[in-house]
Design an enzyme around this catalytic site. Structure first.
Site, PDB file in Angstrom:
ATOM      1  N   LYS A  50      22.628 -44.299  -6.839  1.00  0.00           N
ATOM      2  CA  LYS A  50      23.621 -45.028  -6.042  1.00  0.00           C
ATOM      3  C   LYS A  50      23.537 -44.566  -4.597  1.00  0.00           C
ATOM      4  CE  LYS A  50      27.941 -44.204  -4.930  1.00  0.00           C
ATOM      5  NZ  LYS A  50      28.085 -44.800  -3.597  1.00  0.00           N
ATOM      6  N   GLY A  86      27.155 -34.620  -0.963  1.00  0.00           N
ATOM      7  CA  GLY A  86      28.207 -35.214  -0.136  1.00  0.00           C
ATOM      8  C   GLY A  86      29.220 -34.148   0.250  1.00  0.00           C
ATOM      9  N   SER A  87      30.465 -34.556   0.402  1.00  0.00           N
ATOM     10  CA  SER A  87      31.484 -33.634   0.905  1.00  0.00           C
ATOM     11  C   SER A  87      32.039 -32.743  -0.218  1.00  0.00           C
ATOM     12  CB  SER A  87      32.629 -34.439   1.527  1.00  0.00           C
ATOM     13  OG  SER A  87      33.274 -35.183   0.518  1.00  0.00           O
ATOM     14  N   THR A  96      34.904 -34.495  -2.334  1.00  0.00           N
ATOM     15  CA  THR A  96      34.377 -35.456  -3.311  1.00  0.00           C
ATOM     16  C   THR A  96      33.618 -34.725  -4.416  1.00  0.00           C
ATOM     17  OG1 THR A  96      34.246 -37.100  -1.564  1.00  0.00           O
ATOM     18  CG2 THR A  96      33.074 -37.611  -3.575  1.00  0.00           C
ATOM     19  N   GLY A  97      32.908 -33.665  -4.061  1.00  0.00           N
ATOM     20  CA  GLY A  97      32.195 -32.867  -5.069  1.00  0.00           C
ATOM     21  C   GLY A  97      33.150 -32.328  -6.127  1.00  0.00           C
ATOM     22  N   GLU A 106      25.526 -30.584  -4.174  1.00  0.00           N
ATOM     23  CA  GLU A 106      25.089 -30.075  -2.863  1.00  0.00           C
ATOM     24  C   GLU A 106      26.124 -30.563  -1.855  1.00  0.00           C
ATOM     25  OE1 GLU A 106      22.874 -27.962  -2.340  1.00  0.00           O
ATOM     26  OE2 GLU A 106      21.712 -28.079  -4.185  1.00  0.00           O
ATOM     27  N   CYS A 128      23.335 -31.226   6.467  1.00  0.00           N
ATOM     28  CA  CYS A 128      24.159 -30.227   5.771  1.00  0.00           C
ATOM     29  C   CYS A 128      23.829 -28.823   6.244  1.00  0.00           C
ATOM     30  CB  CYS A 128      24.036 -30.372   4.257  1.00  0.00           C
ATOM     31  SG  CYS A 128      22.354 -30.355   3.665  1.00  0.00           S
ATOM     32  N   GLU A 186      33.709 -28.333   9.406  1.00  0.00           N
ATOM     33  CA  GLU A 186      32.351 -28.858   9.544  1.00  0.00           C
ATOM     34  C   GLU A 186      32.433 -30.175  10.310  1.00  0.00           C
ATOM     35  OE1 GLU A 186      30.636 -30.605   6.033  1.00  0.00           O
ATOM     36  OE2 GLU A 186      28.616 -30.081   6.681  1.00  0.00           O
TER      37      GLU A 186
END
Ligand code: NDP
Length: 475
Positions: free
Chosen positions: A171, A222-223, A226-227, A244, A278, A375
């Site tokens: 996705k 991603g963030s 959300t992780g 990650e 990242c 960040e």
């Protein structure tokens, strides 16, 4: 510029259209350049069904055969590299040279990962017992990819997952789906039906994948917030997860760094890909002996760099990729001004089409200011002064992030002592942000869970399985 192409999902080897579509913008112009399929829950279920039913065939093929097909995919992506890079620049914003580098990165990943093998390991061999450990694929893998390096990050997941014998549903981010959908088209002529499925859609699609009972693993980049959600959803059927997530990487400059010689290198450590990396340097700690000279050199170099539309061959830094990120970086600039920290470069955003933010450098803001703690994931860099090594290490380690970091100086022994004390998954010395198919890459603390790349990364797409034979007892 509108892209004249009808983008379709790839499900079970077929190009699939959907009832509704979503617009994709060029971040340099804010114009709609294409519409993409908006996969429904039914479409996702079809993709999972296809991935599930092709699994037994795929896992039964020899790994050498899977290697060959992945290498072929790499060759075809290489053959289409110019067209794919153009698409990537238009949807992501990065300059053409950087887009081409990214496509080549994807090719490199396919080529190098294909060489890896699932090794059998003899644990014990005695007169009585033979104990061997295997690695077996997990089943259906969901690969959820962000917008900063949409193609390379997709291949960092797809290549090891497929090589290990899993089938995949990828996705792309709805901000940057075009190049991945195009690669899906290319892959459909190479990989067996259902082995690789590409689905694009809106916000719910990621959640549907992570909650799906027939998906066995999610590899997510991603963030951090959300992780955490991904990990929560994955608990429903104990899906394996590799996460990650974000970083707040520090660069520590020792007093023996040559400010003039190193300013350009360190500028790009922070600002490559418009800071949307990242493992970009997001905090720079400079020893007080060289602080003033280094900052002046950094600012001098920054003034020479051209920010603009990625399709202009002179552009070195493109726009921020999307409005959400653009607003976030602007908010950090505003906050920096509010607290009275000195902005020595940039900081003024022009009212013009496109998500352009000038390279912004902040002179020694307080350690607890938002521009240091958060960040940014954009073109703003705080540069801080330090005197004492213990103090700078403590300041760097105070962060909840632990992805990467770098130490710069001629005294390698000192740099290594500092590197060993940093609480991050990777530390580079006189290098930065080098990620390879062969280096284990993963975050400490809230920067992630698990490893990508290397043999360890391949094993993240497998279960460990031990078989023990009793050689003596015969019935
Ligand atoms: P997110 O982490 O929200 O999204 C990344 C991907 O996950 C997207 O494809 C997104 O799809 C999907 N997603 C969102 N919610 C879920 C969910 N509940 N379950 C499964 N998948 C989900 O990143 P953003 O794009 O919103 O960026 C926010 C921040 O993330 C940035 O400011 C940056 O700090 C960080 N980031 C880090 C990256 C890295 O390389 N580590 C890369 C990109 C961003 P959708 O958009 O459809 O929700």
């Amino acid at each position: 510029m509108k892209i004249e192409h009808e983008f379709k999902l790839l499900i079970n080897g077929e190009a699939v259209t959907t009832e509704s579509t979503l617009p994709v913008l060029n971040p340099a112009t804010e114009e709609v350049i294409a519409y993409i399929p908006n996969a429904s829950e039914h479409d996702l279920n079809e993709a999972v069904k296809a991935a599930r039913s092709s699994f037994s065939g795929w896992v039964a093929t020899k790994i050498e055969e899977r290697d060959e097909l992945l290498s072929k995919l790499g060759e075809v992506i290489y053959a289409n590299r110019e067209e794919l890079a153009t698409l990537l620049t238009l949807e992501m914003g990065k300059p053409q040279t950087a887009a081409l580098r990214e496509i080549m990165g994807a090719v490199h990943w396919l080529k190098e990962v294909s060489k890896q093998r699932l090794k059998r390991e003899v644990i014990e061999e005695t007169e009585e017992h033979f104990v061997e450990r295997y690695h077996t694929p997990l089943g259906v893998v969901g690969a959820i990819v962000p917008w900063n390096f949409p193609v390379t990050i997709a291949m960092m997941k797809i290549a090891p997952a497929l090589l290990a014998g899993n089938t995949v549903i990828v996705k792309p981010s709805p901000y940057t789906p075009l190049t991945t959908l195009k690669i899906g088209e290319i892959a459909s002529g190479i990989l067996p039906k259902g082995v690789l499925n590409v689905v694009s859609g809106s916000d719910e699609l990621g959640r549907w994948i992570t909650e799906h009972p027939d998906v066995n693993k999610v590899s997510f980049t991603g963030s951090t917030p959300t992780g955490k959600k991904v990990m929560q959803s994955a608990a429903t059927n104990l899906k394996r997860v590799t996460l990650e997530l974000g970083g707040n990487d520090a660069a520590i400059l020792l007093p023996d760094v040559n400010p003039k010689g190193m300013a350009k290198r360190l500028f790009w450590a922070a600002f490559q890909n418009t800071g949307q990396v990242c493992v970009a340097t997001k905090r720079m700690y400079v020893h007080e002996d060289i602080y003033d000279e280094f900052l002046a050199e950094l600012v001098n170099y920054a003034k020479t760099v051209k920010v603009g539309d990625g399709t202009d061959p002179n552009t070195e830094i493109g726009p921020v990729q999307n409005k959400m990120q653009y607003d976030k970086v602007i908010e950090l600039i505003e906050d920096t001004k509010r607290i009275g920290a000195r902005i020595v470069q940039g900081g003024e955003v022009e009212d013009q089409p496109g998500y352009f933010i000038p390279v912004t450098i902040v002179d020694n803001p307080p350690e607890d200011s938002r521009v240091v703690v958060e960040e940014a994931f954009g073109p703003i860099l705080p540069v801080m002064k330090y005197r004492d090594y213990d103090d700078v290490i403590a300041r760097v380690n105070k962060s909840n992030s632990g992805l990467g970091g770098s130490v710069w100086g001629k005294d390698i022994e000192l740099a290594q002592t500092i590197a060993e004390r940093l609480e991050t998954g990777t530390v580079w010395i006189n290098e930065v942000a080098v990620i390879s198919p062969h280096f284990p890459f993963g975050g400490h603390k809230e920067s992630g869970l698990g490893i990508e790349n290397s043999q360890d990364g391949l094993y993240e797409y497998t279960n460990s399985k031990t078989i023990m034979i009793n050689k003596k007892k015969m019935y």
